[in-house]
Design a protein around this motif. Structure first.
Motif: not given
Length: 405
Positions: A150-159
């Motif tokens: 699981q990861t969190s990507n608060r910027n909602k950018k492609p990773i």
């Protein structure tokens, strides 16, 4: 009159000639002005995660075509990028930087005759790149038959999250699975392992090829088994959709893909629902749903649906909403997960699937139950949308996996 026709014909030929000449000269410089353009001025920098916005004023010239930025995004590798911005704009975005540090960006104006100005060097200091921000949120934990990441990507950018595995007896880790997303939260599971300790690792990457440090962890996968269908039983509730054509709910677990559950073909309220018991309390991991053959990606086969569960000994009826967030509670029922049946893998429209698409469909589709879902004794299959958009549904077989201990 004859002379008028001749003049019209000559005019048409001239227009055609000019049009053809324009196409031929398309790649030629659009200006003969070879004078050197001025530099941009009034430069301002606004930094963000992994990049910077640069605003400026263009030189007073009607011959400017674009502004270009040349910069190195990784000092360790020397990797370079170039971005361009039209003369209609007063800003340019530079991004893809590997670290949060000072970088130099060379900005140049370019004319329609492809003549460049002297470069202006601007210093930028991007904030922490998104891939590094996400890497700090990596969570690795045991899952049924494998590992959950699981990861969190608060910027909602492609990773991308890259899972590595070192098999017993091997000296090195190798890539086992990769997941890419721009969602705020990413969660995926890899299965197929026994319960002995396994060595896994994860790192985060981005679209510019930057990679985070790697996180290593030894994981002991959880035990998983197929639930015994002989224990399943019908547990219809008043709000369930009426069954049609004699296709009763128990046909969903009779191990026969030729028979199944089917509701009446009437204007019924959504979601189209059926309820049954598992005969045991289980922590579910995944399930396989088989649609109706001959109607692949069509008719009443589920397209958008949810699985609701209850661990109560005798859960009360509740009218389920057409959609609810994962984990939502309605009476005695919890939303265990929301699902979308994938479209034809060939890319063909659902109305014209290929033979391979049909074969994939008829094997059944596997769906994961979120690791955070609670134990359950009863299941409600709630179809919000069928492939035809009709207010009825059908399915042929459903198989659950998990841990009943």
């Amino acid at each position: 009159m004859r002379n008028q026709y001749i003049y019209l014909l000559l005019a048409a030929c001239m227009c055609l000639h000019l049009a053809c000449s324009k196409v031929i000269d398309f790649n030629d410089p659009v200006s003969d002005d070879k004078s050197k353009p001025g530099q941009i001025t009034d430069i301002k920098v606004a930094n963000f995660n992994g990049g910077s916005y640069i605003t400026y004023s263009l030189p007073k010239s009607g011959n400017i075509l674009y502004v270009k930025a040349d910069y190195i995004i990784d000092d360790n590798t020397g990797k370079k990028r170039q971005t361009k911005s039209s003369y209609y704009s007063d800003s340019i975005t530079v991004e893809g930087f590997a670290e949060t540090k000072e970088y130099e960006v060379k900005l140049t104006t370019v004319t329609r005759a492809n003549v460049e100005s002297d470069a202006v060097t601007v210093k930028v200091h991007p904030d922490t790149p998104v891939y590094r921000v996400v890497a700090k949120t990596i969570q690795m934990q045991s899952d049924f038959g494998g590992i959950n990441v699981q990861t969190s990507n608060r910027n909602k950018k492609p990773i991308g999250a890259v899972l590595l595995y070192k098999a017993e007896g091997e000296d090195q880790y190798s890539i086992y699975e990769q997941e890419f997303s721009d969602f705020e939260h990413m969660s995926f599971s890899t299965r197929g392992f026994d319960t002995l300790p396994k060595q896994f690792a994860v790192y985060i990457t981005d679209q510019w090829g930057n990679n985070s440090d790697t996180m290593f962890k030894t994981i002991s996968p959880l035990f998983e088994e197929e639930l015994d269908k002989s224990k399943f039983f019908n547990s219809a509730l008043p709000s369930d959709t009426k069954v049609g054509f004699g296709w009763v709910v128990p046909r969903l677990w009779d191990n026969n893909k030729g028979s199944g559950w089917h509701t009446v073909q009437e204007n019924m309220p959504l979601p189209i629902t059926c309820t049954f018991g598992l005969g045991i309390s289980a922590k579910l991991s995944r399930f396989v749903l088989v649609g109706r053959s001959g109607y692949e990606y069509a008719h009443g086969n589920p397209k958008v649906f949810a699985i609701w569960g209850s661990d109560k000994p005798a859960p009360a009826d509740a009218v389920l909403p057409p959609f609810a967030e994962e984990g939502a509670v309605v009476g005695d029922w919890v939303n265990l997960g929301n699902y979308n049946w994938a479209p034809p893998p060939s890319g063909a429209p659902p109305t014209a699937p290929t033979a391979t698409d049909r074969s994939v469909f008829n094997r059944g589709m596997e769906f994961n139950i979120p690791f955070t879902a609670p134990r359950t004794r009863f299941i409600r299959l709630a179809v919000t949308e069928s492939w035809s958009g009709a207010t009825f549904a059908h399915a042929m077989e459903i198989t659950f996996f998990g841990n009943t201990n």
